[in-house]
Scaffold this motif. Structure first.
Motif, PDB file in Angstrom:
ATOM      1  N   PRO B 132       0.852  -1.198   0.000  1.00 56.66           N
ATOM      2  CA  PRO B 132       0.000   0.000   0.000  1.00 56.66           C
ATOM      3  C   PRO B 132       0.885   1.243   0.000  1.00 56.66           C
ATOM      4  CG  PRO B 132       0.097  -0.949   2.214  1.00 56.66           C
ATOM      5  CD  PRO B 132       0.991  -1.783   1.337  1.00 56.66           C
ATOM      6  N   MET B 166      -4.368  -6.920   0.108  1.00 60.27           N
ATOM      7  CA  MET B 166      -4.989  -5.608  -0.082  1.00 60.27           C
ATOM      8  C   MET B 166      -6.290  -5.668  -0.851  1.00 60.27           C
ATOM      9  SD  MET B 166      -1.733  -3.257  -1.007  1.00 60.27           S
ATOM     10  CE  MET B 166      -2.772  -1.880  -1.497  1.00 60.27           C
ATOM     11  N   SER B 167      -6.523  -6.757  -1.556  1.00 57.27           N
ATOM     12  CA  SER B 167      -7.662  -6.767  -2.457  1.00 57.27           C
ATOM     13  C   SER B 167      -8.408  -8.090  -2.351  1.00 57.27           C
ATOM     14  CB  SER B 167      -7.147  -6.577  -3.890  1.00 57.27           C
ATOM     15  OG  SER B 167      -8.082  -7.021  -4.815  1.00 57.27           O
ATOM     16  N   ARG B 186      -4.553   0.645   6.854  1.00 55.37           N
ATOM     17  CA  ARG B 186      -5.505   1.390   6.023  1.00 55.37           C
ATOM     18  C   ARG B 186      -6.735   0.565   5.656  1.00 55.37           C
ATOM     19  NH1 ARG B 186      -0.661   2.984   5.323  1.00 55.37           N
ATOM     20  NH2 ARG B 186      -0.155   5.202   5.329  1.00 55.37           N
ATOM     21  N   ASN B 187      -6.668  -0.746   5.810  1.00 52.31           N
ATOM     22  CA  ASN B 187      -7.827  -1.591   5.522  1.00 52.31           C
ATOM     23  C   ASN B 187      -8.526  -2.091   6.777  1.00 52.31           C
ATOM     24  OD1 ASN B 187      -8.226  -1.688   2.685  1.00 52.31           O
ATOM     25  ND2 ASN B 187      -6.332  -2.863   2.475  1.00 52.31           N
ATOM     26  N   GLN B 189     -10.732  -0.900   8.522  1.00 49.01           N
ATOM     27  CA  GLN B 189     -12.183  -0.729   8.482  1.00 49.01           C
ATOM     28  C   GLN B 189     -12.720  -0.874   7.055  1.00 49.01           C
ATOM     29  OE1 GLN B 189     -13.080   2.858  10.856  1.00 49.01           O
ATOM     30  NE2 GLN B 189     -13.657   1.441  12.465  1.00 49.01           N
ATOM     31  N   ASN B 190     -12.056  -1.714   6.289  1.00 45.23           N
ATOM     32  CA  ASN B 190     -12.581  -2.120   4.978  1.00 45.23           C
ATOM     33  C   ASN B 190     -13.530  -3.275   5.286  1.00 45.23           C
ATOM     34  OD1 ASN B 190     -13.019  -3.221   2.437  1.00 45.23           O
ATOM     35  ND2 ASN B 190     -10.907  -2.887   1.755  1.00 45.23           N
ATOM     36  N   PHE B 191     -14.773  -2.902   5.652  1.00 47.46           N
ATOM     37  CA  PHE B 191     -15.668  -3.886   6.259  1.00 47.46           C
ATOM     38  C   PHE B 191     -16.008  -5.035   5.321  1.00 47.46           C
ATOM     39  CE2 PHE B 191     -16.740   0.163   8.532  1.00 47.46           C
ATOM     40  CZ  PHE B 191     -16.117  -0.183   9.717  1.00 47.46           C
ATOM     41  N   ASP B 192     -16.091  -4.728   4.029  1.00 47.49           N
ATOM     42  CA  ASP B 192     -16.369  -5.800   3.074  1.00 47.49           C
ATOM     43  C   ASP B 192     -15.280  -6.856   3.092  1.00 47.49           C
ATOM     44  OD1 ASP B 192     -18.615  -4.278   1.938  1.00 47.49           O
ATOM     45  OD2 ASP B 192     -18.336  -5.763   0.327  1.00 47.49           O
ATOM     46  N   ARG B 208      -3.683  -2.292  13.656  1.00 47.46           N
ATOM     47  CA  ARG B 208      -4.519  -1.191  14.141  1.00 47.46           C
ATOM     48  C   ARG B 208      -4.475  -0.052  13.138  1.00 47.46           C
ATOM     49  NH1 ARG B 208      -3.477   2.030  19.876  1.00 47.46           N
ATOM     50  NH2 ARG B 208      -5.365   3.289  19.839  1.00 47.46           N
ATOM     51  N   LEU B 210      -4.496   3.763  11.736  1.00 49.51           N
ATOM     52  CA  LEU B 210      -3.727   4.903  12.236  1.00 49.51           C
ATOM     53  C   LEU B 210      -4.507   5.781  13.200  1.00 49.51           C
ATOM     54  CD1 LEU B 210      -2.018   4.192   9.615  1.00 49.51           C
ATOM     55  CD2 LEU B 210      -1.395   6.581   9.675  1.00 49.51           C
ATOM     56  N   ALA B 212      -7.451   4.466  14.793  1.00 48.77           N
ATOM     57  CA  ALA B 212      -8.487   3.589  15.342  1.00 48.77           C
ATOM     58  C   ALA B 212      -8.434   3.584  16.865  1.00 48.77           C
ATOM     59  CB  ALA B 212      -8.314   2.172  14.809  1.00 48.77           C
TER      60      ALA B 212
END
Lengths: 337, 337, 337, 337
Positions: B132, B166-167, B186-187, B189-192, B208, B210, B212
Motif C-alpha cells: 500500500p 490488499m484486495s 488502512r484496511n 475498516q474495509n468492512f467488506d 490497528r 492509524l 483507530a
C-alpha cells in the motif's frame, strides 16, 4: 529534494550520497555551510522515495521541496476544474447542493425526502444503500435494493444520485446507475479500489479520511486521475482529534488549502463531521462563506425513526429555511445556487 | 445503556422516550434525581445503536455501559486465546518473532534475510508482495511473483510466511499459500474485506488503523470472528498524533488494554511505528517488557538499496544482537522465545 | 453520576460502593440488570471527583451525567451574556472587530495600523507587548514600553486595547491600563493565574488551549468566574491535530457548541489558527457565518518587516475589503457590525 | 535554513529575497533547478524566525536544517548529562526511582508510604502539595503545609523530595526546601516561569506538555538552561490523542528520540499517562526496557480514600513486587537500580 548531511560528515560521505542521488537520474548541487553540508537534487523528484536516502548513515534528513502530485496540482492546471454530474455543474460559481437520508429505507421515504429537498433547492440526492458500520451487528444498508430505490426516485424527480461504493464487486453496477460515486473516509486509502475507479466514466466524490493529511487526500485523488478518471470532487467531512464531544472536528481551512494546492472542486459534509443535527446549520453556512463548492447534508422526514444516524439529520423544513440563508451568503461570495 | 434526559423534561417526555426503548425490546428502570432523570435500559444492548435515542429532543445524552463486542470479549472468554500459525503458537507464553524485508525484491534477497533471521531466532518470515503506497508513482510490490518468492523461501527455511492482502481479488490464493494473512492499517475498516476474511481458514493479523480507537480495532476483529474465522492476532503499529518527528506514535498501553478487553494475542510492529531504524531496538524491548505476544520487525541485508522503507530496517546482525537481549527480558516476564 | 459495577460483582461489593457514595453526601438508586448493576448517584455531583470511585475493585466505570460547571452553564443562565469592553459590547447582536499588529513595534507603527483598521470598521485594537515564544532566542516583545505605546494610541484613536498578560507580576498594571486582558492558549490552564484574574475588574479574553477540550476550556472560564470576575469572552484559535500544513486546525464547531454549553460570548482568531495570511479571509467569513461574536485579526502595514508572525498578517487594504463582505454576511445572520 | 521560491519567480524576486536574508547577517548560496530555485542560508540561523521570509510573495516555503536549540543539543555535548539530586544521580547507568502519593494528605500518610517505597528500592519521594486541577471545585492541595510535611518526612527517611511548583510566588521557598522541582505538563510553556527557574540552584523536572512536540519540549528545557540552570531532567507523561480510553497516550519513542537530540536524562511517569493503576506495571517495565533513566510512580497506602487520582495509584506491595522485576530488566539493559 534537499539532503542534509550530518554535522561531522566527511568528504567521502558526501561523494557516496551524491552518487546515490545520481544513480536515480538526478543532478546534484552542493552547498557547504560552516556547520553542515546540503545536497540539492535537481530533476523530477516526484517519483522518488526520499526515505531511500535517509538510510545512509551520513544523512541527517531529507526534505521535499516539490509536491509529489502532478495531475491534481494547480501549478500545472491554474483554472478551477468544473465537474459535470449528469448535468449539474460542480465548481466555478455553481454550488452542488446534495441532500437526502443517511440510509435508503424505502421508496416512499426517499421519494418524500427527495421531493421536499428539491423544492427547497437541492440539485442532487444522496442516500446510503451500502453502509460502512463499525459494528457487524449494526444495520448494513439495503444493498442493491437500496440502489434500485434511488434510481426509481431519480426517475421521478430528475435529481442525479450520489451513493457510496464500498466493494469492487459493485463497480459495474455503480458505473451504470450512479451519477456521482462516493468513496467514504475509511476507503480513502483503499488503493486497489482507487485504481479501479480510474477505469470508470462516472465522477467520483472522494471523502477525506479521518486522519488524512491534505497531501494524502490529494494523493488519493491523484491515484484516481492517474488511472484515467479526471472527474474527482473532494469532500471535507471532519477529521479525528482529541475532542470527543463532536464526532469529528470539521476542518474548514481545508477549503482554501485544497483550492490552493489543486484545481479540483471541494464540498463539505457538515452532517457527518459533527454528528449532531444542531451543528449542521451553522457549519453549512460557514462552509459556503469559506468558499466551498457545495454541501452534502442529511435530511430525514422522521429522524426519530431513522435506521441510521438520525441524530445528525435535519428535518425538511429546517433544511428549507437554511437553504434560504445560504443562498444569500452565496451571493455575497459571488456564487449562485 | 443509560439515557439521560434534559434538565427540564416533562413526564410526557419520559413516557415517550421510555416507549422508544421498549419498542427495541428492552426493559427500563427510571431514576429520578433532583436535577435530572435517567432511564436505565436493561437487556442486550450490544446490537442497538444508541444514536437512535439522541434524536429525541428530550434526550441529553446516551451512555453505553456494556461493550458492543461479544466474541472477542474477555468477559465471555476469560482464558488467553492461542493462535496456531502453521505450527507456531502465538499467545500464552510463546512469542511470535516475525522478521523479514519490507518488500519482496528477489528470491536471493528474501532467502538470505530469512536464513539470517531464522538463525537469530525468528520463527516467521514477513515480506510485502502487495504494497500500500500513498503515491501512485511509488513501487507497488512484485504482486503474485513476490508471493511465489515467499513460498519458495518458506520451502527452503520452513518459516511460515506473513504478507499483506490488499484486495478481495486474491482471497483464494492467499488462503492457499499464506500462513498468516496481514490486513494493513488502512484496511482495518474495509468492512467488506473483513467479512470475506471470516470465510477463510487462515489466521489473520489485524493491524490497528492509524486513528483507530481500541474499541474500533476490537470491533474489526469482531467482524472477522462474527463471519466465522476465530483466529485473529492484533498488531499495534502506532497511531497518528500531532508529533511528526516520528512517523507515528507507538502506543504500548494498547498491550495491557487489549489484554483486558479481549482474549486475543497482540504483537507489536516497531518498524512502521517510528519509521526510523534507530528507534526499533528500544521499542522492541519495551514491547516485550510490556507483555506483547510477539514482534514484527523489518530486516534488510542492504537497507541502502531497499526498494521501500529501508530507513526503518535493521541489518541482520543488529537483529541478532537485539534478539539476545529480548530473550533475557522475556525470561523476566515469564515468556520464552 | 452513574457507577457501573463489574459483571460478577457481589452484593457485598454493591453495599461497599454504595457506602462510599453516601459518605460523600449523595443518595443512591440501584438498577440491577441481567448482566450488570449500576448505582445512580443523586445530589450535587459537580464537586465530586469521579475518579475516587474507580479505585474500588468492583467498579467498572463511572460516568458523569451532570456538567461539572455551573457559573458559565447556559442551563442556569439561559440568555446570552453581553460583555462590555470600555463601551464596546460583545455578544448578542454586536460584533467585536479586534485588529492590530501581532507585536507592538513602535508608536508610529501601531498608530498607522490603528487608524487604518478603525477606518475600515474595527472597534478594538490588539497588539502584543509581552510575547509567548517557543524559543528563548526569539523576540519577546517590548514589554511595558509596548503597553505604553498601546495606551498612547488608544488616546489618539479611542479604540479600547486588547493585549496578552503572561505573568502575575503585571496584574495591577494590566488592570489599570488594558481594556480587555488576553490570556493566551498556553496559559489557559495556568490555574494560579486564572484565580488571580478573578480579582480584577477588567474583562478577560480567554483563548482556547491548543489541546483543550470544550469542557476544559469552559472550566477555565469557570475558574475566573468562581474567583469573582464574570466578564469572560472565549476565543477559538485552532487546536493541534495531526495536520501540520496549517499551524493549527481551526475548530468552528466550537461556536455552536460553546453557545449551547455556556452563555458567554465567543470570538475567533483566524490569524493564529492557520498561520498563513491567505487563510484568514475565508476563515473570518466562515466564523461570522457560523455565528461568532467577533474576530481578532492581525493586520500589519508592512508584513515583510514585522518582528513576529508577519506571515499571518493582512495588509490594511485587504482587511478593509474583507470587512465589507463580512458586514454583508453579518446582516444575513442578523448581526450588525 | 533553506528558502524555496515559487515556481514562476523572477530574477528580481530572487534578488529581493536574497537581500532579506543578507540583512539578517547570513550568507546565501543559490541553487537553480529546472522547476524551482532555492536559497541556502549559511550562518547561525538558530536565532532567526523563518516565518519572516514566508511573508514575501515569491517564497514558497522555508525549511530549517539546523535545530533551533544549542545548550540541550547533543551535537554540542556528546556525553550524557548526569543530574545530581541531593546525592541521587540521575542519568548514565543510575536510575531515579521516584515514588509517593499523588497528593500530600498528612504526615502519617506520607511517612508510611515513604518508608514502604524506600524499603522497596525507591530513592526519591514525590507528593503533591500544590495541585493543578481542571475544576476550581476540586481539592487543590495542602499548599505550604503539604510542603512542610514532605520536608518532615525527608528528615525521617532521607529521601530527597520532588514536588510541583505552579506559581512564581513560591520560587524561593521551593528553592530552599525542594530537592527536585517539578514543572507540570500545563506549565511546560509558561515561559515566564521557565525563565525564573533558570535563576534557581535546584534541578528541575520538566514534564512534557500534553500536546508538546519533542522540539517544543526540548526548547522549554533550553529556556531554563539559557537562563542559567543546567540541571534539567525531562519527564515523559503521555500526550493527548484521539484515544480516550486511557487518559493520555504514553509515548515511549520519546526516550530514544530525546536521547538522540539532547544530552539530558529522561524519566517516565506511567501513572499519569494512563490514569489507571493496572496500566502502570507494564508501562514501567517497558520504560526501563526502552532505556529510561528512571520512573515516577504514584503509590498510595489506601487508594480508595485518596483525595486525588487514587485510580492510578499502586499499593505499596504491588510497587515492591514490580521493582523486583524492573531490577532484573535494568540489569539486561546495563543499568543498576
Amino acid at each position: 529534494m534537499i539532503i542534509v548531511l550530518k554535522p561531522r560528515s566527511t568528504h567521502d560521505d558526501l561523494i557516496r550520497v551524491e552518487q546515490m542521488v545520481k544513480r536515480r537520474g538526478l543532478d546534484t548541487h552542493i552547498v557547504e555551510g560552516s556547520d553542515m553540508t546540503i545536497i540539492g537534487c535537481i530533476g523530477d523528484t516526484t517519483r522518488i522515495d526520499s526515505k531511500l536516502f535517509e538510510v545512509d548513515s551520513a544523512v541527517e534528513k531529507v526534505m521535499h521541496v516539490q509536491e509529489p502530485y502532478k495531475l491534481v496540482n494547480r501549478a500545472f492546471h491554474p483554472e478551477d476544474s468544473i465537474v459535470n454530474v449528469s448535468g449539474v455543474k460542480v465548481g466555478g460559481n455553481s454550488l452542488a447542493m446534495i441532500a437526502g437520508p443517511c440510509s435508503v429505507e424505502s421508496f416512499e421515504q426517499v421519494l418524500e425526502i427527495a421531493e421536499s429537498v428539491k423544492a427547497s433547492g437541492a440539485n442532487m440526492l444522496r442516500g446510503g444503500a451500502f453502509k460502512p458500520r463499525t459494528s457487524p451487528y449494526s444495520f448494513q444498508g439495503l444493498g442493491l435494493e437500496g440502489l434500485d430505490i434511488l434510481c426509481a426516485v431519480k426517475k421521478e424527480t430528475g435529481l442525479p444520485i450520489v451513493t457510496e461504493l464500498m466493494s469492487p464487486d459493485y463497480l459495474d453496477v455503480f458505473n451504470e446507475k450512479v451519477d456521482l460515486i462516493q468513496i467514504g473516509a475509511r476507503n480513502m486509502q483503499n488503493f486497489d479500489l482507487l485504481k479501479q475507479l480510474g477505469q470508470l466514466d462516472r465522477p467520483i466524490l472522494l471523502k477525506r479520511g479521518l486522519n488524512a493529511t491534505y497531501e494524502e487526500w490529494v494523493m488519493s485523488a491523484e491515484y484516481i486521475m492517474a488511472s484515467g478518471n479526471e472527474n474527482v470532487i473532494l469532500c471535507e467531512r471532519g477529521v479525528r482529534t482529541f475532542e470527543s464531544y463532536t464526532r469529528n472536528t470539521l476542518d474548514l481551512q481545508s477549503i482554501p488549502v485544497v483550492r490552493k494546492l489543486t484545481h479540483l472542486p471541494i464540498i463539505v459534509d457538515p452532517s457527518h463531521a459533527g454528528g449532531k443535527w444542531w451543528l449542521v446549520e451553522s457549519m453549512a453556512k460557514a462552509s459556503i462563506a469559506a468558499g466551498a463548492d457545495g454541501l452534502m447534508i442529511e435530511v430525514h422526514n422522521n429522524p426519530e425513526c431513522a435506521l441510521c444516524d438520525g441524530a445528525q439529520s435535519l428535518k425538511p423544513d429546517k433544511y428549507g429555511s437554511m437553504i434560504q440563508e445560504i443562498t444569500q451568503i452565496a451571493k455575497v461570495i459571488g456564487k449562485t445556487l
